[in-house]
Design an enzyme around this catalytic site. Structure first.
Site, short mmCIF file in Angstrom:
data_model
loop_
_atom_site.label_atom_id
_atom_site.label_comp_id
_atom_site.label_asym_id
_atom_site.label_seq_id
_atom_site.Cartn_x
_atom_site.Cartn_y
_atom_site.Cartn_z
N ASP A 3 52.13 51.94 75.58
CA ASP A 3 51.34 53.13 75.34
C ASP A 3 49.59 52.69 75.00
OD1 ASP A 3 52.97 55.46 75.37
OD2 ASP A 3 54.07 54.74 73.81
N ASP B 57 46.43 47.40 72.60
CA ASP B 57 45.24 48.48 72.53
C ASP B 57 44.98 48.72 71.29
OD1 ASP B 57 47.69 50.18 72.53
OD2 ASP B 57 46.15 51.64 72.42
N ASP C 181 52.04 45.58 75.03
CA ASP C 181 52.38 46.77 74.39
C ASP C 181 52.39 48.01 75.72
OD1 ASP C 181 52.35 49.13 72.53
OD2 ASP C 181 50.50 49.49 73.00
#
Length: 336
Positions: free
Chosen positions: A18, A215, A16
C-alpha cells in the site's frame, strides 16, 4: 559518482504494498514497469505488507491482475505472521477470537487453531487485524476477552491506510479503540516496524543484503532500521517531504526517490542526506529565523539538502526559497 543502479548493491528487494505498489486497487504509476524490470533482470524480490485483510495467495492474485509479477511465496503478510506466532504459543485446537477480515480467520484456521467470534467461547487469545467491516460489536467482544485474560496480538498498528482519496483509518486506529477501553497496549505487535517480516523475507531467499522499499517512515523505514537494513523511501504514499525532514534517527531511510524508478538511478543521487556537489546545486543557510534555500537543481536534491541541514543536529525550521528555482522546488515538494 558511480553510475551503477542503486539496486545493483542488493541481493533482494522487499517491497511494501500500500502506497508503494498500489493504492487500494490501483497500481501506482511506474510500479508495474519497475517490478517487471527487476524480474526481467533476474533479481530477487518479495512483498511484505502489514495489511491483514488478504492472504498471500489473494495478494499475489491482486498483483498479477494489475500486471505486477507475484506469486504467493513472494508475499509475506502480517496476518500470516500473526497466525504463525499464535500457533507457536498455543496448543492445537485452541480457540482464538479473531477481529478482522475473513483472511485473518482463514490464516488462524490454517495453522490448526479455532477462530471464534465471542468472548463467551473462552478464547485464549485475541488477534486483531485490519478489516473494512470491523465494528463496535467485534471490538466489544475482544475487550471482554482480553479483560478475562486472553493474549492480545495485533497484526500491526498503522494508524492510516493510503488511498486515492487520501489517508483512511488503518488497524492502528482500531487498536487505539481497545487501547483506550483497556488502558494498556497489545501484548504483541507482529507487523512493521517490528523487523520480523523483513528477516523472514531475507531467510526465505537466503539474502545477505536486502533493500527495504516503503512509503511510511513509522513502519517500513523504522522496521528496516530495527532490522539493520538499508531502505528506500518512495514519495508515493503516506510519508512526504516534510515528514522526512523532521524524521528522528530511528526513522531515517538510506535513500529517497519520487517513485520506484529510483531503484535504477545511481545510489549517490538518492542517498539522504545529500552532499552538495562540487559544482554548486542547492545551498541551505540559516538566517537565525529559518532556512533559506538557494541555487538550482532537481527538487529531490533540494529535499536531500534540507535533510542534511535538519539532520545535522538542529530542529527542522521554516524554509524560504531565495531563487525562483528554489521557490518552484519547494512548491513541488509541498514545502511552500
Amino acid at each position: 559518482m558511480s553510475a551503477a543502479p542503486l539496486v545493483d548493491a542488493y541481493d533482494l528487494v522487499v517491497f511494501d504494498l500500500d502506497g508503494v505498489i498500489f493504492l487500494i486497487d490501483r497500481p501506482i504509476p511506474g510500479a508495474v514497469e519497475a517490478v517487471a524490470r527487476l524480474g526481467g533482470d533476474g533479481r530477487a524480490f518479495a512483498y511484505a505488507t502489514n495489511n491483514a485483510s488478504r492472504r498471500s495467495a489473494d495478494v499475489a492474485d491482486l498483483l498479477t491482475g494489475m500486471g505486477v509479477p507475484a506469486t504467493a511465496d513472494q508475499v509475506l503478510t502480517s496476518a500470516g505472521a500473526a497466525a504463525t506466532l499464535l500457533a507457536e504459543r498455543l496448543p492445537a485446537g485452541a480457540p482464538v477470537l479473531v477481529v478482522g477480515a475473513p483472511a485473518l480467520h482463514a490464516e488462524v484456521r490454517a495453522v490448526g487453531l479455532v477462530p471464534v467470534t465471542g468472548a463467551e467461547e473462552a478464547p485464549v487469545a485475541v488477534v486483531q487485524g485490519y478489516g473494512p467491516r470491523v465494528g463496535w460489536a467485534e471490538l466489544a467482544e475482544a475487550s471482554l476477552a482480553v479483560r478475562a485474560g486472553a493474549l492480545w496480538v495485533a497484526t500491526n498498528t498503522d494508524r492510516t491506510l493510503p488511498s486515492p482519496r487520501g489517508p483512511l483509518p488503518g488497524n492502528g486506529s482500531l487498536v487505539a479503540v481497545l487501547r483506550t477501553a483497556l488502558g494498556r497496549e497489545p501484548d504483541v505487535v507482529v507487523g512493521k516496524p517490528e523487523p520480523a517480516l523483513f528477516t523472514a523475507a531475507a531467510h526465505r531467499y537466503g539474502a545477505a543484503r536486502p533493500l527495504v522499499v516503503g512509503d511510511r517512515l513509522d513502519t517500513d523505514i523504522e522496521g528496516a532500521v530495527r532490522a539493520g537494513l538499508d531502505s528506500l523511501l518512495v514519495l508515493t504514499g503516506v510519508s512526504g517531504p516534510a515528514d522526512l525532514i523532521a524524521a528522528p534517527p530511528g526513522r531515517r531511510p538510506t535513500y529517497v526517490a519520487a517513485d520506484l524508478g529510483g531503484l535504477f538511478a545511481p545510489a549517490d543521487a538518492l542517498r539522504v542526506p545529500g552532499k552538495e556537489p562540487a559544482g554548486g546545486g542547492w545551498r541551505v543557510t540559516d538566517d537565525g529565523v529559518g532556512w533559506r534555500l538557494d541555487g538550482a537543481g532537481a527538487p529531490l536534491d533540494a529535499l536531500r539538502a534540507l535533510c542534511a541541514a535538519a539532520w545535522s543536529g538542529g530542529p527542522a525550521r521554516r524554509v524560504t526559497g531565495v531563487s525562483a528555482q528554489a521557490r518552484a522546488a519547494l512548491k513541488e515538494l509541498g514545502l511552500d
